[in-house]
Enzyme design. Structure first.
Site, PDB file in Angstrom:
ATOM      1  N   HIS A   1       0.865  -1.186   0.000  1.00 19.93           N
ATOM      2  CA  HIS A   1       0.000   0.000   0.000  1.00 19.93           C
ATOM      3  C   HIS A   1       0.896   1.229   0.000  1.00 19.93           C
ATOM      4  O   HIS A   1       1.855   1.295   0.767  1.00 19.93           O
ATOM      5  CB  HIS A   1      -0.911  -0.005   1.234  1.00 19.93           C
ATOM      6  CG  HIS A   1      -2.061   0.947   1.107  1.00 19.93           C
ATOM      7  ND1 HIS A   1      -1.883   2.313   1.102  1.00 19.93           N
ATOM      8  CD2 HIS A   1      -3.384   0.736   0.971  1.00 19.93           C
ATOM      9  CE1 HIS A   1      -3.074   2.896   0.968  1.00 19.93           C
ATOM     10  NE2 HIS A   1      -4.003   1.963   0.873  1.00 19.93           N
TER      11      HIS A   1
ATOM     12  N   HIS B   1       0.770  -4.991   2.207  1.00 24.97           N
ATOM     13  CA  HIS B   1      -0.646  -4.791   2.504  1.00 24.97           C
ATOM     14  C   HIS B   1      -1.517  -5.992   2.171  1.00 24.97           C
ATOM     15  O   HIS B   1      -2.424  -6.345   2.924  1.00 24.97           O
ATOM     16  CB  HIS B   1      -1.114  -3.579   1.699  1.00 24.97           C
ATOM     17  CG  HIS B   1      -2.518  -3.140   1.958  1.00 24.97           C
ATOM     18  ND1 HIS B   1      -2.961  -2.726   3.192  1.00 24.97           N
ATOM     19  CD2 HIS B   1      -3.590  -3.024   1.127  1.00 24.97           C
ATOM     20  CE1 HIS B   1      -4.237  -2.388   3.120  1.00 24.97           C
ATOM     21  NE2 HIS B   1      -4.654  -2.570   1.880  1.00 24.97           N
TER      22      HIS B   1
HETATM   23  P1  FAD Z   1      -9.098 -11.767   7.515  1.00 24.56           P
HETATM   24  O1  FAD Z   1     -10.065 -10.688   7.713  1.00 24.56           O
HETATM   25  O2  FAD Z   1      -7.670 -11.410   7.591  1.00 24.56           O
HETATM   26  O3  FAD Z   1      -9.402 -12.901   8.584  1.00 24.56           O
HETATM   27  C1  FAD Z   1      -8.516 -13.995   8.741  1.00 24.56           C
HETATM   28  C2  FAD Z   1      -8.928 -14.734   9.993  1.00 24.56           C
HETATM   29  O4  FAD Z   1      -8.257 -15.983  10.062  1.00 24.56           O
HETATM   30  C3  FAD Z   1      -8.578 -14.015  11.290  1.00 24.56           C
HETATM   31  O5  FAD Z   1      -9.683 -14.136  12.146  1.00 24.56           O
HETATM   32  C4  FAD Z   1      -7.393 -14.804  11.837  1.00 24.56           C
HETATM   33  O6  FAD Z   1      -7.261 -14.736  13.231  1.00 24.56           O
HETATM   34  C5  FAD Z   1      -7.759 -16.194  11.383  1.00 24.56           C
HETATM   35  N1  FAD Z   1      -6.644 -17.140  11.273  1.00 24.56           N
HETATM   36  C6  FAD Z   1      -5.512 -16.994  10.555  1.00 24.56           C
HETATM   37  N2  FAD Z   1      -4.746 -18.097  10.673  1.00 24.56           N
HETATM   38  C7  FAD Z   1      -5.430 -18.958  11.465  1.00 24.56           C
HETATM   39  C8  FAD Z   1      -5.155 -20.253  11.968  1.00 24.56           C
HETATM   40  N3  FAD Z   1      -4.019 -20.910  11.695  1.00 24.56           N
HETATM   41  N4  FAD Z   1      -6.073 -20.851  12.775  1.00 24.56           N
HETATM   42  C9  FAD Z   1      -7.222 -20.211  13.085  1.00 24.56           C
HETATM   43  N5  FAD Z   1      -7.521 -18.972  12.652  1.00 24.56           N
HETATM   44  C10 FAD Z   1      -6.637 -18.359  11.847  1.00 24.56           C
HETATM   45  N6  FAD Z   1      -9.883  -4.387   1.433  1.00 24.56           N
HETATM   46  C11 FAD Z   1     -10.930  -3.788   0.853  1.00 24.56           C
HETATM   47  O7  FAD Z   1     -11.599  -4.386  -0.004  1.00 24.56           O
HETATM   48  N7  FAD Z   1     -11.282  -2.525   1.213  1.00 24.56           N
HETATM   49  C12 FAD Z   1     -10.600  -1.818   2.162  1.00 24.56           C
HETATM   50  O8  FAD Z   1     -10.951  -0.702   2.476  1.00 24.56           O
HETATM   51  C13 FAD Z   1      -9.476  -2.432   2.768  1.00 24.56           C
HETATM   52  N8  FAD Z   1      -8.742  -1.759   3.698  1.00 24.56           N
HETATM   53  C14 FAD Z   1      -7.741  -2.429   4.349  1.00 24.56           C
HETATM   54  C15 FAD Z   1      -7.050  -1.783   5.376  1.00 24.56           C
HETATM   55  C16 FAD Z   1      -6.095  -2.449   6.105  1.00 24.56           C
HETATM   56  C17 FAD Z   1      -5.352  -1.762   7.205  1.00 24.56           C
HETATM   57  C18 FAD Z   1      -5.802  -3.804   5.797  1.00 24.56           C
HETATM   58  C19 FAD Z   1      -4.777  -4.569   6.576  1.00 24.56           C
HETATM   59  C20 FAD Z   1      -6.462  -4.444   4.753  1.00 24.56           C
HETATM   60  C21 FAD Z   1      -7.432  -3.755   4.035  1.00 24.56           C
HETATM   61  N9  FAD Z   1      -8.123  -4.379   2.995  1.00 24.56           N
HETATM   62  C22 FAD Z   1      -9.164  -3.751   2.394  1.00 24.56           C
HETATM   63  C23 FAD Z   1      -7.905  -5.793   2.686  1.00 24.56           C
HETATM   64  C24 FAD Z   1      -9.004  -6.593   3.379  1.00 24.56           C
HETATM   65  O9  FAD Z   1      -9.259  -6.039   4.636  1.00 24.56           O
HETATM   66  C25 FAD Z   1      -8.630  -8.037   3.559  1.00 24.56           C
HETATM   67  O10 FAD Z   1      -8.109  -8.557   2.376  1.00 24.56           O
HETATM   68  C26 FAD Z   1      -9.868  -8.830   3.930  1.00 24.56           C
HETATM   69  O11 FAD Z   1     -10.442  -8.269   5.074  1.00 24.56           O
HETATM   70  C27 FAD Z   1      -9.512 -10.273   4.164  1.00 24.56           C
HETATM   71  O12 FAD Z   1     -10.615 -10.918   4.726  1.00 24.56           O
HETATM   72  P2  FAD Z   1     -10.525 -12.444   5.077  1.00 24.56           P
HETATM   73  O13 FAD Z   1     -11.805 -12.818   5.706  1.00 24.56           O
HETATM   74  O14 FAD Z   1     -10.059 -13.200   3.924  1.00 24.56           O
HETATM   75  O15 FAD Z   1      -9.322 -12.532   6.155  1.00 24.56           O
HETATM   76  C1  SIN Z   2      -7.551   1.826   1.708  1.00 23.64           C
HETATM   77  O1  SIN Z   2      -8.482   2.277   2.361  1.00 23.64           O
HETATM   78  O2  SIN Z   2      -6.694   2.525   1.165  1.00 23.64           O
HETATM   79  C2  SIN Z   2      -7.421   0.355   1.579  1.00 23.64           C
HETATM   80  C3  SIN Z   2      -8.288  -0.121   0.505  1.00 23.64           C
HETATM   81  C4  SIN Z   2      -7.906  -1.488   0.073  1.00 23.64           C
HETATM   82  O3  SIN Z   2      -6.890  -2.037   0.494  1.00 23.64           O
HETATM   83  O4  SIN Z   2      -8.642  -2.034  -0.746  1.00 23.64           O
END
Ligand code: FAD
Ligand code: SIN
Length: 550
Positions: A237, A344
């Protein structure tokens, strides 16, 4: 032996909980998550969810923006599914209570890098927190959903690993997990296992990700024999707050969407000369532009200038960012915010089909852990939360339609976790030393700008560390740190190998030795056990004994 649940879901971010809520309509769900359920990347999302809801917008434009950002490597079918099925999922999220901002009777829409239109639904500047709160509340009150928090998955259990008959190649029947509170390793069995474990930002020294993002799902799936793809495409990012102690706090791209300008220390808007969209160009271009500018000027950071925008608007639209900056003595209404790029997002992951199915029966991967082909070589901003919703819902539809067939598989006897030659973890310093070393050389050698020489250096180091870490893993009782370290090391190895295989620069993968796009149709970089079989660092894993997962 009996199943603990119809659906065993690892991860409590948007993908895992969305899957759980929908799957609970068809059977019992057990959500396993390694910290408290609210901790995830999802919780920190700021900008929002990209989805076509505005009158002047169209599916074609969202598809086109995604393809352009993805630099020729997106899978069109995955892009079409995400874009066209997105609005229904997003509306459902709104219907269960996610408080997306409204304006004039419609969603208030933000704009981010690479988007030709305003199309990002948001809840202030804490969209992820709002989504996580609503989803978790709904899941916790659902009678078919149980939670196991503070419980970390170690390795998948598959029929082949147990030496049992596997009708279709192999089948996943659950996982060994560590209950962090008791220190006990338990066996969890299910008709369907779902990896929703998120990304692996902690592989790198500087990241916007929280501590849970250690690539566990990618490493587990790879060890079990699944294909992983496109791991060289790590998204940095462009704008993370540059302040000691800020722990990778993100300065959302939405600020640039509202007119924020990137400047160097001399006040020059350096992005304007690099791309027609200037500071709002796709992320790979902006992150590389900042990296180049910092190297050119010798500066430690660049600046995001919002001072030309109305003060009231800034505080109202970005209250959390404003408050956090103020806590570091930075008033974005009056002074530019110092920013640097940070790791990111992972565009690659466990390869899945359009229903979230991996190459192994009974195992799904959804959300950031998965490679669906949606993001190609560079993710379009705010397409990630969307991906979690759309492919989470598709995976439920697919798994639920087959659940009765799964009931026909007889469960073999599953041995308890093999402690091997286990001793108590005695050398915490080894774990922390290895962890720091990996994150540092991944940043320096496998970061925004790469070269073959640097990648080969990184490979030499990871090969040595990985063999030590795997050895340590089998010599000691498991704890959370060694589980995560083994995964970080394995994911690093996979990133390095993938990067070495891509002899071109495309999207997020930029290498000085091959600065141009390759010729012909680009293909994803796929790795499975066949490619790296025989690598010495896999051998200690294979030697571990019949009852321990290989
Ligand atoms: P996550 O939300 O990361 O959840 C993973 C889960 O798995 C967690 O609960 C973790 O504890 C659990 N876990 C991991 N390993 C294990 C294990 N071995 N055993 C048990 N549990 C485990 N994307 C957008 O589209 N829009 C945005 O505005 C945006 N802003 C962002 C801002 C930030 C600061 C960050 C870091 C990311 C952002 N992203 C954004 C990206 C987006 O947030 C993530 O890609 C998305 O939330 C991933 O969702 P997920 O459910 O796949 O995983
Ligand atoms: C951001 O708010 O800049 C993060 C958005 C994203 O990772 O998709």
């Amino acid at each position: 032996m009996s199943y603990d649940a119809d659906y065993l879901v690892f991860g409590s971010g948007i993908a895992g909980i969305w899957f759980a809520l929908k799957a609970a309509e068809h059977g019992s769900v057990l959500v396993v998550t390694k910290r408290e359920a609210s901790e995830s990347n999802t919780r920190y999302a700021q900008g929002g969810i990209a989805s076509v809801t505005a009158v002047g917008d169209s599916f074609e434009q969202h598809v086109s923006d995604t393809l352009v950002a993805g630099a020729g490597l997106c899978d069109l079918a995955a892009v079409e599914r995400a874009v066209r099925e997105g609005p229904e999922q997003v509306q459902a999220l709104s219907d269960i209570g996610v408080p997306f901002d409204q304006s004039g009777g419609a969603f208030d829409l933000g704009r981010e890098g690479g988007h030709s239109q305003r199309r990002v639904l948001h809840a202030g500047d804490v969209t992820g927190k709002a989504i996580a709160a609503v989803l978790l509340e709904a899941a916790r009150s659902h009678p078919n959903i149980r939670f196991a928090e503070e419980t970390v998955a170690i390795d998948l259990i598959t029929l082949r690993r147990l030496g049992a008959e596997a009708p279709d190649g192999d089948r996943c029947i659950g996982a060994y997990v560590l209950d962090k509170r008791s220190g006990e390793v338990r066996t969890m069995l299910a008709r369907n296992t779902v990896l929703a474990t998120g990304g692996a930002g902690k592989v790198y020294l500087y990241t916007t990700n929280p501590d849970v993002a250690t690539g566990d799902g990618i490493a587990m799936a790879y060890r079990a024999g699944c294909t992983v793809a496109n791991l060289e495409f790590v998204q940095f990012h462009p704008t993370c707050l540059y302040q000691p102690g800020s722990k990778g706090f993100l300065i959302s791209e939405a600020l640039r969407g509202e007119g924020g300008e990137l400047r160097n220390a001399a006040g020059e808007p350096f992005m304007r000369g690099l791309h027609e969209m200037g500071a709002l160009a796709p992320r790979d271009i902006v992150a590389r532009g900042i990296d180049m500018e910092m190297k050119r000027t010798g500066a430690d950071c660049v600046y995001l200038d919002m001072t030309h925008l109305p003060s009231d608007f800034l505080v109202e639209r970005f209250p959390t960012i404003h408050e956090t900056c103020m806590s570091f003595g930075i008033d974005m209404r009056k002074q530019p915010i110092p920013v640097v790029p940070a790791c990111h997002y992972f565009c690659g992951g466990v390869e899945v089909d359009l229903d979230g199915g991996t190459s192994m029966d009974g195992l799904y991967a959804i959300g950031e852990v998965a490679y669906t082909g949606l993001h190609g070589a560079n993710r379009l901003a705010s397409n990630s939360l969307l991906e979690g919703l759309v492919f989470g819902a598709r995976a439920v539809a697919h798994a639920a339609a087959r659940i009765h067939g799964v009931a026909a598989y007889p469960l073999p006897e599953v041995p308890t976790w093999n402690r091997g030659r286990a001793r108590s973890p005695d050398e915490a310093v080894i774990v922390s030393q290895n962890w720091d070393e990996i994150r540092r050389f991944m940043w320096n050698y496998v970061g925004i700008v790469r070269s073959t020489k640097r990648l080969l250096r990184a490979r030499r180091r990871i090969d040595l560390l990985l063999s030590e870490i795997v050895e340590y893993f089998w010599d000691h009782d498991v704890d959370n740190d060694i589980i995560e370290l083994r995964n970080i090391a394995m994911v690093s190895k996979l990133i390095i190998e993938s990067a070495l295989r891509r002899t071109e620069s495309r999207g997020l993968h930029y290498t000085l030795d091959f600065p141009d796009l390759g010729r012909g149709t680009p293909l994803p970089t796929r790795l499975d056990r066949r490619q790296l079989e025989g690598a010495f660092w896999l051998r200690p894993v294979l030697r571990a004994g019949a009852t321990a997962p290989k």
